[in-house]
Design an enzyme around this catalytic site. Sequence first.
Site, PDB file in Angstrom:
ATOM      1  N   LEU A 246       0.791  -1.411   0.028  1.00 11.85           N
ATOM      2  CA  LEU A 246       0.340  -0.243   0.032  1.00 11.85           C
ATOM      3  C   LEU A 246       1.004   1.058   0.179  1.00 11.85           C
ATOM      4  O   LEU A 246       2.013   1.714   0.742  1.00 11.85           O
ATOM      5  CB  LEU A 246      -0.688   0.096   1.296  1.00 11.85           C
ATOM      6  CG  LEU A 246      -1.287   1.006   1.828  1.00 11.85           C
ATOM      7  CD1 LEU A 246      -2.443   1.246   0.029  1.00 11.85           C
ATOM      8  CD2 LEU A 246      -2.882   1.554   2.834  1.00 11.85           C
ATOM      9  N   ASP A 247       0.318   2.204  -0.582  1.00  5.45           N
ATOM     10  CA  ASP A 247       1.194   3.718  -1.330  1.00  5.45           C
ATOM     11  C   ASP A 247       2.734   3.746  -1.554  1.00  5.45           C
ATOM     12  O   ASP A 247       3.457   3.890  -0.969  1.00  5.45           O
ATOM     13  CB  ASP A 247       0.963   4.956   0.164  1.00  5.45           C
ATOM     14  CG  ASP A 247      -0.485   4.822   0.431  1.00  5.45           C
ATOM     15  OD1 ASP A 247      -1.120   5.345  -0.881  1.00  5.45           O
ATOM     16  OD2 ASP A 247      -1.098   4.753   0.952  1.00  5.45           O
ATOM     17  N   GLU A 248       3.117   2.360  -1.912  1.00  8.22           N
ATOM     18  CA  GLU A 248       4.914   2.333  -1.708  1.00  8.22           C
ATOM     19  C   GLU A 248       5.164   1.501  -3.373  1.00  8.22           C
ATOM     20  O   GLU A 248       6.150   1.099  -3.662  1.00  8.22           O
ATOM     21  CB  GLU A 248       4.868   1.114  -0.856  1.00  8.22           C
ATOM     22  CG  GLU A 248       4.558   1.550   0.252  1.00  8.22           C
ATOM     23  CD  GLU A 248       5.684   0.496   1.411  1.00  8.22           C
ATOM     24  OE1 GLU A 248       6.583  -0.558   1.640  1.00  8.22           O
ATOM     25  OE2 GLU A 248       4.742   0.754   3.010  1.00  8.22           O
TER      26      GLU A 248
END
Length: 302
Positions: A246-248
């Site tokens: 997530l979000d990486e």
Amino acid sequence: MTSPTTSSLPAPRPAPRTDADLGRLLIQCQDGPGIVSAVSGFLSRAGANIVDLAQHSTAPEGGRFFQRTEFRLPGLSAAREELERTFAAEVAAPFGMEFVVTEAAKPKRVAILVSKTDHCVLDLLWRNRRGQLDMNVVMVVSNHPDLADEIRPFGVPYVHVPATRDNRAEAEQRQLDLLRGNVDLVVLARYMQIITPTFLAGVGCPLINIHHSFLPAFIGAAPYQKAKERGVKLVGATAHYVTEDLDEGPIIEQDVVRVDHRHSTPDLARLGADVERAVLSRAVRWHLEDRVARNGGSTVVF
């Protein structure tokens, strides 16, 4: 609101016309001598004229090589299949090369996922209407009905697919039914739902997400209030490809604006929205123009 089926979706409005003979070739492989010469020689023999070329190697020796070439080839659309087949055999195979050939005159089909926040989706649709983003927006999909009236003037289908913790699997399957095979890119324009590994595996195209740059410091609700309380001096945004982490995912674009003690929490939110719009539109544009090459957890952006 009744959600239209894929077959009932109206045809998207045509994107601005682009040179029908303009092609793009994006390659990557292990670096070594002769790559640029081989690519250029092949295109020359095929009757193509190179109009723009950019390249990058990740290291002076033993790095990964990336190249983006724009070329003009009369009758490209008819010649493309043979061009790809011959390039694969004569150039790509000897160099162990990954490559893609695209036609600039064929805009990518894009779906936008959104929740209740409108600034990013409206900016993308406005830029598309103004000819600044060369894409066919085939649908906007939302887990809320709130933005339907704002999207309608753009002539883009608005599909409401309610998504909650209780019906996540059902909603996800409904979204996949709409998207799979119908789009080349999905843009998460402040879509406030978790993207699951099942969705990523099934959608069949890249996803680009936008979020504020406070992560991971101010995770969760009210990030601008938390930022104000900590006295942040920079407000920014990050656009990246979506992965299971997530979000990486690999970052495409980022930007910031300086703030200080005089800015209120609403000021920070307003400035943050401005940066998010700009960063997301640039990231989407670069993807549409085949300027982004993924390199593991990073990107090369030409």
